[in-house]
Design a protein around this motif. Structure first.
Motif, mmCIF file in Angstrom:
data_model
loop_
_atom_site.group_PDB
_atom_site.id
_atom_site.type_symbol
_atom_site.label_atom_id
_atom_site.label_comp_id
_atom_site.label_asym_id
_atom_site.label_seq_id
_atom_site.Cartn_x
_atom_site.Cartn_y
_atom_site.Cartn_z
ATOM 1 N N GLU A 1 41.171 84.781 57.316
ATOM 2 C CA GLU A 1 41.126 84.197 56.018
ATOM 3 C C GLU A 1 39.964 83.817 55.006
ATOM 4 O O GLU A 1 39.759 84.283 53.987
ATOM 5 N N LEU A 2 39.018 83.347 55.810
ATOM 6 C CA LEU A 2 37.506 83.231 55.240
ATOM 7 C C LEU A 2 37.024 84.583 54.744
ATOM 8 O O LEU A 2 36.670 84.545 53.432
ATOM 9 N N LYS A 3 37.007 85.554 55.657
ATOM 10 C CA LYS A 3 36.590 86.826 54.995
ATOM 11 C C LYS A 3 37.229 87.312 53.742
ATOM 12 O O LYS A 3 36.852 87.975 52.784
ATOM 13 N N LYS A 4 38.668 86.999 53.689
ATOM 14 C CA LYS A 4 39.333 87.308 52.437
ATOM 15 C C LYS A 4 38.970 86.484 51.324
ATOM 16 O O LYS A 4 38.698 87.043 50.218
ATOM 17 N N GLU A 5 38.365 85.232 51.261
ATOM 18 C CA GLU A 5 37.889 84.444 50.420
ATOM 19 C C GLU A 5 36.673 84.878 49.949
ATOM 20 O O GLU A 5 36.119 84.672 48.765
#
Length: 360
Positions: free
Chosen positions: A162-166
């Motif tokens: 999720e963090l990488k997508k953000e």
């Protein structure tokens, strides 16, 4: 359970709760190493002629095990070599995000170079801290351990996805040394840019071997400068300017890299689903019991996600007492670090608990 313990002679002598310091050498890896050096003894350069085949097989084994195409797998002697090579390939100055008190082999190399460093704290809200720091500082790269070496605090793979997508523009560089081998890991599905790992802990691959997994989008963002004749040798590197070849400039060690291949096949044959289930069983049981005895930091108790590494309250006298009882653990930070792998048992955790209660 006995099947999970086969091939590890040290378990007959000790209650070994110290994989976070050093994994065990499986008998099958030992046998491979004996056979390899016997071949070298009697055939010399004839064995060397097979180096390309051996390293190709290792690269394909690593890639298959972690779901990363073999042309995106670099074979390195250890995490530090790979990480420093990578850092030298980042144009400076760059902004870096680190976790405070993360493993020194992560933070020290970054701090020693001309990077502007920002830090996030390890506590019950680590994930929120990281997200806040990424928003505030917009770092060019975030270097971190998936599992913290002192207390076992773990960043979940789902969170990292999720963090990488953000934050798609930040390069995520993960140290997998205290994580890989404890659960099923599908690299390509994570979105993480780079995972680097030594193999002597949870993979039981022995010393002198490691690897780097690269996301297919990372080429062009990192420009490694190492180069040598070995950079162009092999099925997946046989052209000038090859990216992974710049992490492999010299003669590669077929003894050590071959050991990793054997170790990974042993994990595969054991079944990573079985390994993950056993590790989860042990870490959940241990956390419950340690919590009841008040041996863990409060924030560790509150966190839902954790590894099979725990730092329990205890001094040097307790450490010596446990070692005298043939319970192998480590002193780390302000306490005693214990760690459980698939070859451990609930009975061994209970033996540790009995020893701890006797000392209270």
């Amino acid at each position: 359970m006995d099947n999970l313990r086969k091939g590890f002679p040290v378990l007959k002598q000790y209650t070994y709760l110290n994989t976070a310091a050093s994994g065990l050498l499986p008998e099958k890896v030992f046998e491979y190493r004996q056979d390899h050096d016997l071949d070298f003894l009697v055939s010399a350069s004839i064995l060397k002629e097979k180096q390309g085949e051996v390293l190709t097989e290792v690269r394909e084994t690593v890639g298959g095990f972690f779901n990363c195409a073999p042309q995106r797998v670099a074979l390195v002697p250890n995490f530090s070599y790979g990480f420093n090579t990578l850092l030298e390939g980042l144009e400076k100055p760059k902004k870096a995000l680190l976790i405070k008190n993360d493993y020194p082999s992560i933070n020290w190399p970054v701090e020693s170079r001309n990077f502007e460093c920002f830090y996030t704290e390890i506590d019950a809200y680590l994930e929120d801290n990281i997200r806040t720091a990424l928003k505030a500082h917009q770092p060019d790269f975030f270097a971190f351990s998936i599992v913290q070496y002192i207390n076992g605090v773990k960043l979940s793979i789902d969170f990292l996805k999720e963090l990488k997508k953000e934050f798609p523009d930040t390069i995520f560089i993960a140290d997998g040394t205290q994580f890989l081998g404890t659960e099923i890991f599908d690299f390509d599905s994570t979105g993480i840019d780079v995972v680097i790992s030594s193999s002597y802990k949870w993979l039981n691959g022995g010393y002198g071997n490691g690897f780097i997994l690269f996301n297919e989008n990372i080429v062009g963002k990192i420009h490694p400068k190492h180069l040598g004749f070995g950079s162009l040798q092999g099925k997946y590197k046989a052209h000038e300017g090859n990216f992974i070849g710049k992490f492999e400039p010299g003669h590669q060690d077929t003894l050590n890299h071959g050991s990793l291949s054997v170790a990974l096949k042993l994990l595969r044959d054991t079944g990573m689903e079985n390994i993950e289930a056993q590790v989860n069983k042990l870490k959940d049981f241990a956390k419950e019991k340690f919590s009841e005895l008040g041996l863990l930091e409060d924030f560790v108790v509150k966190r839902n996600e954790h590894s099979s590494i725990y730092n329990i309250k205890g001094d040097h006298e307790l450490f010596k007492s446990l070692r005298k009882a043939n319970i192998i653990i480590s002193q780390r930070g302000e306490g005693i670090r214990v760690s459980f792998h698939f070859f451990n048992t609930v009975e061994e955790v209970e033996k540790l608990l009995d020893a701890l209660k006797t000392r209270r």
